[in-house]
Design an enzyme around this catalytic site. Structure first.
Site, mmCIF file in Angstrom:
data_model
loop_
_atom_site.group_PDB
_atom_site.id
_atom_site.type_symbol
_atom_site.label_atom_id
_atom_site.label_comp_id
_atom_site.label_asym_id
_atom_site.label_seq_id
_atom_site.Cartn_x
_atom_site.Cartn_y
_atom_site.Cartn_z
ATOM 1 N N PRO A 66 0.950 -1.013 0.219
ATOM 2 C CA PRO A 66 -0.028 -0.185 0.428
ATOM 3 C C PRO A 66 0.691 0.891 -0.358
ATOM 4 O O PRO A 66 0.849 1.895 -0.783
ATOM 5 C CB PRO A 66 -0.844 -0.599 0.967
ATOM 6 C CG PRO A 66 -1.265 -1.456 1.259
ATOM 7 C CD PRO A 66 0.633 -2.186 1.000
ATOM 8 N N LYS A 169 5.371 8.895 -11.118
ATOM 9 C CA LYS A 169 4.346 8.254 -10.927
ATOM 10 C C LYS A 169 3.395 9.400 -10.262
ATOM 11 O O LYS A 169 2.334 9.947 -10.705
ATOM 12 C CB LYS A 169 4.331 7.225 -9.817
ATOM 13 C CG LYS A 169 3.317 6.720 -9.217
ATOM 14 C CD LYS A 169 1.549 6.094 -10.372
ATOM 15 C CE LYS A 169 0.894 5.553 -10.459
ATOM 16 N NZ LYS A 169 -0.450 4.693 -10.625
HETATM 17 P P1 NAD Z 1 -4.317 -3.309 -2.256
HETATM 18 O O1 NAD Z 1 -4.610 -3.190 -0.730
HETATM 19 O O2 NAD Z 1 -5.792 -4.154 -2.914
HETATM 20 O O3 NAD Z 1 -3.029 -4.775 -1.779
HETATM 21 C C1 NAD Z 1 -1.983 -4.149 -0.455
HETATM 22 C C2 NAD Z 1 -1.888 -5.721 -0.239
HETATM 23 O O4 NAD Z 1 -0.570 -5.812 0.484
HETATM 24 C C3 NAD Z 1 -3.232 -6.300 0.204
HETATM 25 O O5 NAD Z 1 -3.385 -7.734 0.434
HETATM 26 C C4 NAD Z 1 -2.720 -6.086 1.453
HETATM 27 O O6 NAD Z 1 -2.921 -7.337 2.548
HETATM 28 C C5 NAD Z 1 -0.546 -6.261 1.664
HETATM 29 N N1 NAD Z 1 0.127 -6.501 2.192
HETATM 30 C C6 NAD Z 1 0.044 -4.574 3.282
HETATM 31 N N2 NAD Z 1 0.940 -4.761 4.136
HETATM 32 C C7 NAD Z 1 1.949 -6.102 4.000
HETATM 33 C C8 NAD Z 1 2.420 -7.328 4.566
HETATM 34 N N3 NAD Z 1 3.612 -6.471 5.784
HETATM 35 N N4 NAD Z 1 3.564 -7.964 4.147
HETATM 36 C C9 NAD Z 1 2.349 -8.743 3.343
HETATM 37 N N5 NAD Z 1 1.612 -8.707 2.503
HETATM 38 C C10 NAD Z 1 1.056 -6.973 3.164
HETATM 39 O O7 NAD Z 1 -3.974 -1.837 -2.988
HETATM 40 P P2 NAD Z 1 -3.899 -2.210 -4.216
HETATM 41 O O8 NAD Z 1 -4.533 -1.064 -4.831
HETATM 42 O O9 NAD Z 1 -3.363 -3.570 -5.425
HETATM 43 O O10 NAD Z 1 -1.891 -1.603 -4.529
HETATM 44 C C11 NAD Z 1 -0.873 -1.952 -4.581
HETATM 45 C C12 NAD Z 1 0.027 -0.256 -5.124
HETATM 46 O O11 NAD Z 1 -0.812 -0.479 -6.492
HETATM 47 C C13 NAD Z 1 -0.109 0.733 -4.082
HETATM 48 O O12 NAD Z 1 0.856 1.564 -3.708
HETATM 49 C C14 NAD Z 1 -1.404 1.613 -5.109
HETATM 50 O O13 NAD Z 1 -1.195 3.484 -4.413
HETATM 51 C C15 NAD Z 1 -0.819 1.632 -6.059
HETATM 52 N N6 NAD Z 1 -1.580 0.738 -7.809
HETATM 53 C C16 NAD Z 1 -3.382 0.931 -7.316
HETATM 54 C C17 NAD Z 1 -3.755 1.717 -8.295
HETATM 55 C C18 NAD Z 1 -4.866 0.384 -8.603
HETATM 56 O O14 NAD Z 1 -5.914 1.289 -9.201
HETATM 57 N N7 NAD Z 1 -5.602 -0.034 -7.336
HETATM 58 C C19 NAD Z 1 -3.289 1.685 -9.546
HETATM 59 C C20 NAD Z 1 -1.766 1.668 -9.780
HETATM 60 C C21 NAD Z 1 -1.014 2.434 -8.607
#
Ligand code: NAD
Length: 296
Positions: A66, A169
């Site tokens: 995250p 980004k």
């Molecule tokens: P998400 O919350 O769906 O996924 C994050 C995952 O990380 C979760 O499953 C969580 O359980 C896991 N996690 C957190 N701490 C952890 C740890 N210590 N060990 C193992 N797992 C851990 O978020 P997302 O939408 O997949 O986004 C991830 C990143 O991508 C973010 O930085 C976001 O800003 C970026 N991003 C997202 C999008 C989008 O459309 N969702 C687009 C571009 C970039």
């Protein structure tokens, strides 16, 4: 084919890890969420009992977490020391540039190659393997990362030294946040002036007011290509994540003494939208907020 330790199998990481499996890599996966880990197993990943176990035999580590604090903690506590010497480390999360540079410096001190490689494209592109990667790191690390990233995306661009991927980004998403607010305003005014919105779309998407926010991601239901607006703003790119990215841009601008009044205004509007209870809706739901409709 590489042995990859993949940590963070959420909305984005789940699809990305599956694409690495589909291109023949062995993916040892870990997430704190049991449900996310089960989905990764169903996609062909090898579930690991911990982050340390996921990276223990890895040539390459990919993280999709995250925020900066998660990235720093995972690398400091779980990856460094557990992953074999010489491994390539790829962080695809969107985080602040200072943390990206700090973690890359710690990695280099320990003999690892590292790139920051945040993505553009959203959940659908993560699943389809069509993400755009913007990559920061030295040229040798970029060259090593490129084939791995190409398995998850269609465009991979070297932005510069460590932290440059994150810089690209947040500048890109600062622009996206501002154009989405402006596009929503334009549609609401067009409606009040009596224009048919599909007609306004047809004109402006071909005229000088066009942007990705209008042409590809139109915030009005039933106008333009299918977008989250057609699904009551569910799915897509959450307003809370746009707010996070605008905050990163504002912090970076303050540190760099850059004037970003449009980003400041967009950030204040996305904060108000989140406070009104719509942080989980797609960021194009700004049109509902500006129209006085939230939370229903
Ligand atoms: P998400 O919350 O769906 O996924 C994050 C995952 O990380 C979760 O499953 C969580 O359980 C896991 N996690 C957190 N701490 C952890 C740890 N210590 N060990 C193992 N797992 C851990 O978020 P997302 O939408 O997949 O986004 C991830 C990143 O991508 C973010 O930085 C976001 O800003 C970026 N991003 C997202 C999008 C989008 O459309 N969702 C687009 C571009 C970039």
């Amino acid at each position: 084919m590489a042995t990859i330790g993949f940590i963070g199998l959420g909305n984005m990481g789940g699809g990305m890890a599956a694409n690495l499996v589909n291109t023949g890599h062995a993916v040892h996966a870990f997430d704190l969420s049991g449900a996310a880990l089960a989905r990764a197993r169903d996609a062909g990943c090898l579930p690991a009992a911990s982050a340390r176990a996921a990276v223990a035999d890895a040539d390459v580590v990919v993280t999709m977490l995250p925020a900066g604090r998660h990235v720093r903690a995972v690398y400091e506590d779980d990856v460094f020391g557990a992953v074999p010497a010489g491994a390539l480390l790829i962080d695809c999360s969107t985080i602040d540039g200072a943390t990206a540079v700090a973690v890359a410096t710690l990695a280099a001190e320990r003999g690892y190659r590292m790139v920051d490689a945040p993505v553009s494209g959203g959940i659908a592109a993560a699943g389809a393997g069509t993400l755009t990667f913007m990559v920061g790191g030295d040229p040798a690390a970029f060259a090593a990362a490129e084939p791995i990233l190409s398995a998850m995306g269609k465009t991979v661009i070297h932005a510069g030294a460590a932290g440059a991927g994150q810089a690209a980004k947040i500048c890109n998403n600062m622009l996206l946040g501002a154009t989405m607010v402006a596009t929503c305003e334009a549609f609401l005014l067009a409606e009040k002036l009596g224009l048919d919105l599909a007609t306004f779309y047809a004109i402006s998407s071909k005229a000088s007011g066009q942007s990705w926010s209008m042409t590809t991601y139109c915030p009005v239901p039933g106008v333009g290509p299918e977008t989250p607006a057609d699904r009551d703003y569910q799915g897509g790119f959450a307003s809370a994540l746009m707010l996070k990215d605008l905050k990163l841009a504002l912090e970076a601008a303050q540190a760099a003494d850059a004037s970003v009044p449009m980003a400041a205004t967009a950030g204040a509007l996305y904060q108000a939208l989140a406070n009104a209870g719509d942080g989980g809706r797609d960021f194009s739901s700004m049109i509902r907020f500006l129209d006085g409709r939230t939370g229903d």
